[in-house]
Design an enzyme around this catalytic site. Structure first.
Site, mmCIF file in Angstrom:
data_model
loop_
_atom_site.group_PDB
_atom_site.id
_atom_site.type_symbol
_atom_site.label_atom_id
_atom_site.label_comp_id
_atom_site.label_asym_id
_atom_site.label_seq_id
_atom_site.Cartn_x
_atom_site.Cartn_y
_atom_site.Cartn_z
ATOM 1 N N ASP A 1 -1.757 -7.321 5.748
ATOM 2 C CA ASP A 1 -3.326 -5.545 5.932
ATOM 3 C C ASP A 1 -4.459 -6.814 5.325
ATOM 4 O OD1 ASP A 1 -4.494 -4.220 5.576
ATOM 5 O OD2 ASP A 1 -2.929 -2.148 5.147
ATOM 6 N N TYR B 1 1.037 -1.168 -0.017
ATOM 7 C CA TYR B 1 0.167 -0.079 -0.243
ATOM 8 C C TYR B 1 0.969 1.455 -0.206
ATOM 9 C CZ TYR B 1 -3.795 3.326 1.991
ATOM 10 O OH TYR B 1 -4.422 4.467 1.753
#
Length: 299
Positions: free
Chosen positions: A173, A101
């Site tokens: 995540d 990310y």
């Protein structure tokens, strides 16, 4: 309010976290906007940065949804990332999936690198990358599955086994999958991080993140970070996210159904060169997606 641990996802999402309502009989707890609590109250609240009934209710709900012993909520997904990275020290290495990310990349590159935390990147869809865990001796292995934005699927159980064999710990995540489709702790991860802003809240009106774990040690670190670094969420945002959690299952079913239909249309009816969606048989990690994501798409 205790909910049977064998209850389904929707029951746990709806009925977990209904304590602290006193004698009112309220089926939805209120928002406790008080910054300070009277000394000696039965639940030990004192100052909202150190804990608030809305935090604790959301903690319990998310822990149940993630099949975790513990969950700690934060002011955003990036706040949750900050809490985890703050536990590292100068000289520590993080081995991460290369398609990480963007805000996580920025946090490591522009903030924590100044404090001597080093991050190294590998392609965890390549089985050869598992050998690099022992070679790099990281304090943490950091992955996402599906990744943001390329939707790579990483074999969480395989990475967890390799990380533990090397004496490292694995954080996943779980934002893009959501607690509804995937529970990383059940696959061997030590930490599951979720930006609740996305699918759990589901209404684009609150920022909240969470870190889930079965480790008492990690839980203590997260509670400390929440208080010491001022990473706590807003009581109102917690309340809104609790509301959103009640409909997460039905929304995720529709999200997945629509996404699959659209992906099939792009692949079959257009000139699209490459369509990446984990539940298309053409996806490079289709079999892994079927194995570790709890899809209701009947594939």
């Amino acid at each position: 309010m205790a909910v049977d641990e064998n209850a389904g996802f929707e029951t746990r999402a709806i009925h977990s976290g209904r304590d602290f309502v006193g004698e009112t009989g309220a089926v939805t707890p209120p928002v406790w906007l008080s910054s300070t609590f009277e000394y000696g109250n039965p639940n030990g609240f004192d100052y909202t940065r150190s804990g608030n009934p809305n935090f604790r209710l959301l903690d319990r709900t998310i822990a149940s949804m993630e099949s975790a012993e513990f969950a700690t909520t934060f002011g955003s997904g990036v706040s949750a990332i900050t809490a985890v990275v703050s536990t590292l020290k100068s000289g520590d290495i993080v081995l991460a999936e290369e398609n990480i990310y963007g805000c996580t990349f920025r946090l490591f590159a522009q903030v924590f690198s100044k404090f001597g935390v080093e991050i190294r990147y590998v392609d965890f869809t390549d089985s050869a990358s598992l050998e690099k865990i022992a070679e790099n001796d990281p304090a943490l292995v950091w992955i996402e599955s599906p990744t943001n934005p390329n939707l790579k699927i990483i074999d969480i159980a395989a990475v967890a086994d390799a990380a533990h064999a090397a004496g490292s710990e694995l954080i996943v995540d779980n934002t893009f999958a959501s607690s509804y489709l995937q529970r990383p702790l059940e696959l061997g991860a030590d930490l599951s991080l979720v930006s609740l802003t996305k699918y759990t809240n589901g209404h684009s009106d609150a920022l909240v993140g969470a870190v889930c774990t079965n480790s008492e040690s990690w839980q203590e670190k997260m509670v400390f970070a929440q208080k010491a670094l001022g990473l706590q969420p807003s009581p109102m945002d917690c309340w809104l996210t609790m509301r959103g959690a009640k409909t997460e299952a039905i929304r995720m079913e529709r999200h997945c159904s629509n996404a699959l239909s659209f992906a099939e249309f792009l692949e079959n009816e257009t000139d699209a060169v490459n369509v990446l969606y984990p539940f298309l048989p053409s996806h490079p990690q289709f079999e892994i997606a079927k194995k570790q994501m709890l899809s209701l798409i009947h594939i």
